[in-house]
Design a protein around this motif. Structure first.
Motif, PDB file in Angstrom:
ATOM      1  N   ALA A  36       0.831  -1.198   0.000  1.00 60.20           N
ATOM      2  CA  ALA A  36       0.000   0.000   0.000  1.00 60.20           C
ATOM      3  C   ALA A  36       0.865   1.247   0.000  1.00 60.20           C
ATOM      4  O   ALA A  36       0.537   2.245  -0.631  1.00 60.20           O
ATOM      5  CB  ALA A  36      -0.916  -0.006   1.216  1.00 60.20           C
ATOM      6  N   THR A  37       1.993   1.183   0.716  1.00 62.76           N
ATOM      7  CA  THR A  37       2.864   2.334   0.792  1.00 62.76           C
ATOM      8  C   THR A  37       3.468   2.656  -0.558  1.00 62.76           C
ATOM      9  O   THR A  37       3.587   3.818  -0.917  1.00 62.76           O
ATOM     10  CB  THR A  37       3.979   2.071   1.830  1.00 62.76           C
ATOM     11  OG1 THR A  37       3.370   1.809   3.081  1.00 62.76           O
ATOM     12  CG2 THR A  37       4.898   3.259   1.950  1.00 62.76           C
ATOM     13  N   VAL A  38       3.824   1.642  -1.328  1.00 65.32           N
ATOM     14  CA  VAL A  38       4.464   1.893  -2.617  1.00 65.32           C
ATOM     15  C   VAL A  38       3.459   1.937  -3.762  1.00 65.32           C
ATOM     16  O   VAL A  38       3.855   2.143  -4.892  1.00 65.32           O
ATOM     17  CB  VAL A  38       5.558   0.848  -2.913  1.00 65.32           C
ATOM     18  CG1 VAL A  38       6.645   0.915  -1.871  1.00 65.32           C
ATOM     19  CG2 VAL A  38       4.992  -0.543  -3.011  1.00 65.32           C
ATOM     20  N   GLU A  39       2.177   1.745  -3.460  1.00 60.35           N
ATOM     21  CA  GLU A  39       1.176   1.779  -4.509  1.00 60.35           C
ATOM     22  C   GLU A  39       1.212   3.136  -5.203  1.00 60.35           C
ATOM     23  O   GLU A  39       1.308   4.177  -4.574  1.00 60.35           O
ATOM     24  CB  GLU A  39      -0.205   1.545  -3.900  1.00 60.35           C
ATOM     25  CG  GLU A  39      -1.309   1.571  -4.925  1.00 60.35           C
ATOM     26  CD  GLU A  39      -2.674   1.373  -4.274  1.00 60.35           C
ATOM     27  OE1 GLU A  39      -3.666   1.592  -4.955  1.00 60.35           O
ATOM     28  OE2 GLU A  39      -2.716   1.016  -3.092  1.00 60.35           O
ATOM     29  N   VAL A  88      -6.829   2.379   6.773  1.00 60.56           N
ATOM     30  CA  VAL A  88      -5.446   2.152   7.193  1.00 60.56           C
ATOM     31  C   VAL A  88      -5.364   2.145   8.722  1.00 60.56           C
ATOM     32  O   VAL A  88      -5.770   3.119   9.368  1.00 60.56           O
ATOM     33  CB  VAL A  88      -4.510   3.252   6.637  1.00 60.56           C
ATOM     34  CG1 VAL A  88      -3.084   3.052   7.133  1.00 60.56           C
ATOM     35  CG2 VAL A  88      -4.571   3.295   5.116  1.00 60.56           C
ATOM     36  N   ASN A  89      -4.830   1.068   9.259  1.00 60.47           N
ATOM     37  CA  ASN A  89      -4.512   1.001  10.683  1.00 60.47           C
ATOM     38  C   ASN A  89      -3.127   1.620  10.848  1.00 60.47           C
ATOM     39  O   ASN A  89      -2.134   1.060  10.390  1.00 60.47           O
ATOM     40  CB  ASN A  89      -4.522  -0.447  11.173  1.00 60.47           C
ATOM     41  CG  ASN A  89      -4.217  -0.560  12.653  1.00 60.47           C
ATOM     42  OD1 ASN A  89      -3.729   0.382  13.293  1.00 60.47           O
ATOM     43  ND2 ASN A  89      -4.496  -1.722  13.209  1.00 60.47           N
ATOM     44  N   ILE A  90      -3.058   2.764  11.522  1.00 60.87           N
ATOM     45  CA  ILE A  90      -1.775   3.457  11.628  1.00 60.87           C
ATOM     46  C   ILE A  90      -0.837   2.780  12.616  1.00 60.87           C
ATOM     47  O   ILE A  90       0.324   3.175  12.720  1.00 60.87           O
ATOM     48  CB  ILE A  90      -1.950   4.949  11.992  1.00 60.87           C
ATOM     49  CG1 ILE A  90      -2.653   5.119  13.335  1.00 60.87           C
ATOM     50  CG2 ILE A  90      -2.662   5.684  10.879  1.00 60.87           C
ATOM     51  CD1 ILE A  90      -2.690   6.560  13.826  1.00 60.87           C
ATOM     52  N   ASN A  95       2.956   1.735   8.673  1.00 61.20           N
ATOM     53  CA  ASN A  95       1.932   2.778   8.506  1.00 61.20           C
ATOM     54  C   ASN A  95       2.065   3.920   9.507  1.00 61.20           C
ATOM     55  O   ASN A  95       1.277   4.863   9.473  1.00 61.20           O
ATOM     56  CB  ASN A  95       0.523   2.178   8.642  1.00 61.20           C
ATOM     57  CG  ASN A  95       0.171   1.271   7.482  1.00 61.20           C
ATOM     58  OD1 ASN A  95       0.773   1.346   6.423  1.00 61.20           O
ATOM     59  ND2 ASN A  95      -0.795   0.404   7.696  1.00 61.20           N
ATOM     60  N   GLU A  96       3.036   3.845  10.378  1.00 63.89           N
ATOM     61  CA  GLU A  96       3.160   4.847  11.440  1.00 63.89           C
ATOM     62  C   GLU A  96       3.358   6.256  10.893  1.00 63.89           C
ATOM     63  O   GLU A  96       2.937   7.231  11.500  1.00 63.89           O
ATOM     64  CB  GLU A  96       4.334   4.508  12.377  1.00 63.89           C
ATOM     65  CG  GLU A  96       4.227   3.168  13.052  1.00 63.89           C
ATOM     66  CD  GLU A  96       4.914   2.056  12.268  1.00 63.89           C
ATOM     67  OE1 GLU A  96       5.222   2.256  11.073  1.00 63.89           O
ATOM     68  OE2 GLU A  96       5.143   0.987  12.852  1.00 63.89           O
ATOM     69  N   HIS A  97       4.000   6.369   9.743  1.00 59.42           N
ATOM     70  CA  HIS A  97       4.298   7.688   9.169  1.00 59.42           C
ATOM     71  C   HIS A  97       3.047   8.507   8.883  1.00 59.42           C
ATOM     72  O   HIS A  97       3.096   9.741   8.866  1.00 59.42           O
ATOM     73  CB  HIS A  97       5.130   7.541   7.891  1.00 59.42           C
ATOM     74  CG  HIS A  97       4.378   6.887   6.769  1.00 59.42           C
ATOM     75  ND1 HIS A  97       3.679   7.630   5.836  1.00 59.42           N
ATOM     76  CD2 HIS A  97       4.175   5.587   6.441  1.00 59.42           C
ATOM     77  CE1 HIS A  97       3.106   6.797   4.975  1.00 59.42           C
ATOM     78  NE2 HIS A  97       3.389   5.559   5.314  1.00 59.42           N
ATOM     79  N   PHE A  98       1.914   7.836   8.651  1.00 62.33           N
ATOM     80  CA  PHE A  98       0.687   8.569   8.330  1.00 62.33           C
ATOM     81  C   PHE A  98       0.282   9.510   9.470  1.00 62.33           C
ATOM     82  O   PHE A  98      -0.284  10.573   9.219  1.00 62.33           O
ATOM     83  CB  PHE A  98      -0.472   7.605   8.038  1.00 62.33           C
ATOM     84  CG  PHE A  98      -0.358   6.912   6.712  1.00 62.33           C
ATOM     85  CD1 PHE A  98      -0.465   7.611   5.518  1.00 62.33           C
ATOM     86  CD2 PHE A  98      -0.152   5.541   6.657  1.00 62.33           C
ATOM     87  CE1 PHE A  98      -0.378   6.967   4.296  1.00 62.33           C
ATOM     88  CE2 PHE A  98      -0.055   4.887   5.439  1.00 62.33           C
ATOM     89  CZ  PHE A  98      -0.162   5.595   4.260  1.00 62.33           C
ATOM     90  N   GLU A  99       0.567   9.119  10.706  1.00 63.48           N
ATOM     91  CA  GLU A  99       0.204   9.945  11.856  1.00 63.48           C
ATOM     92  C   GLU A  99       0.869  11.317  11.764  1.00 63.48           C
ATOM     93  O   GLU A  99       0.224  12.345  11.976  1.00 63.48           O
ATOM     94  CB  GLU A  99       0.589   9.237  13.147  1.00 63.48           C
ATOM     95  CG  GLU A  99       0.017   9.896  14.377  1.00 63.48           C
ATOM     96  CD  GLU A  99       0.144   9.005  15.612  1.00 63.48           C
ATOM     97  OE1 GLU A  99       0.859   7.995  15.586  1.00 63.48           O
ATOM     98  OE2 GLU A  99      -0.497   9.346  16.613  1.00 63.48           O
ATOM     99  N   ALA A 100       2.147  11.346  11.401  1.00 65.43           N
ATOM    100  CA  ALA A 100       2.855  12.625  11.243  1.00 65.43           C
ATOM    101  C   ALA A 100       2.510  13.279   9.905  1.00 65.43           C
ATOM    102  O   ALA A 100       2.345  14.508   9.831  1.00 65.43           O
ATOM    103  CB  ALA A 100       4.360  12.397  11.335  1.00 65.43           C
TER     104      ALA A 100
END
Length: 153
Positions: A36-39, A88-90, A95-100
């Motif tokens: 998903a990140t590289v999509e 997305v489950n952060i 997926n943690e980067h989405f929070e920032a």
């Protein structure tokens, strides 16, 4: 003696199968988030519903209502590849980067316009929390906000 050996082998096989299942399950999760990140999202508008692992009934309702608006009101745009719906489950590794990235402080509905790939713009539909108990207002708000983004270009 022979039955004890058979029971020992059966228990070892059970433990090995359990460990394998856990490894496959976890590697599948991180692989999905990596994919998903590289999509490739260039040229698309993405509606993200971000959540944590622990989910409350209100969070689940927001997700269900949002999903319904996106998939029913924007079915043609989804079919044409112009709009993408993502949950997305952060807290999932990767997926943690989405929070920032989106300054998330709680479960959020974020619309990201990737059509200007160098500088994607995004909007936090923060009124979802106050509108969640008036479904018609919630649906109208989400629909209108996504339409605003879709009509930008």
């Amino acid at each position: 003696m022979k039955s004890k050996l058979i029971i020992t082998i059966a228990l070892l096989l059970f433990v090995a199968a359990s460990i394998t299942a856990v490894i496959v399950k976890n590697s599948g999760t991180s692989g999905a988030s990596s994919a998903a990140t590289v999509e490739k999202l260039d040229g698309k508008v993405v509606v993200y519903y971000f959540h944590r692992t622990q989910r409350c009934p209100t969070c689940l309702k927001i997700e269900a209502l949002s999903r319904d608006v996106v998939t029913t009101k924007f079915a043609a745009e989804i079919e044409a590849g112009k709009l993408v719906w993502k949950v997305v489950n952060i807290e999932t590794p990767g997926n943690e980067h989405f929070e920032a990235d989106y300054a998330l402080i709680t479960q959020s509905l974020i619309v990201v316009d990737h059509r200007e790939a160098a500088h994607p713009h995004w909007w936090n539909l923060d009124k979802i929390w106050e509108l969640v108990w008036t479904e018609d207002d919630f649906r109208q708000y989400v629909d209108a906000e996504i339409r605003k983004v879709m009509s930008r270009v």
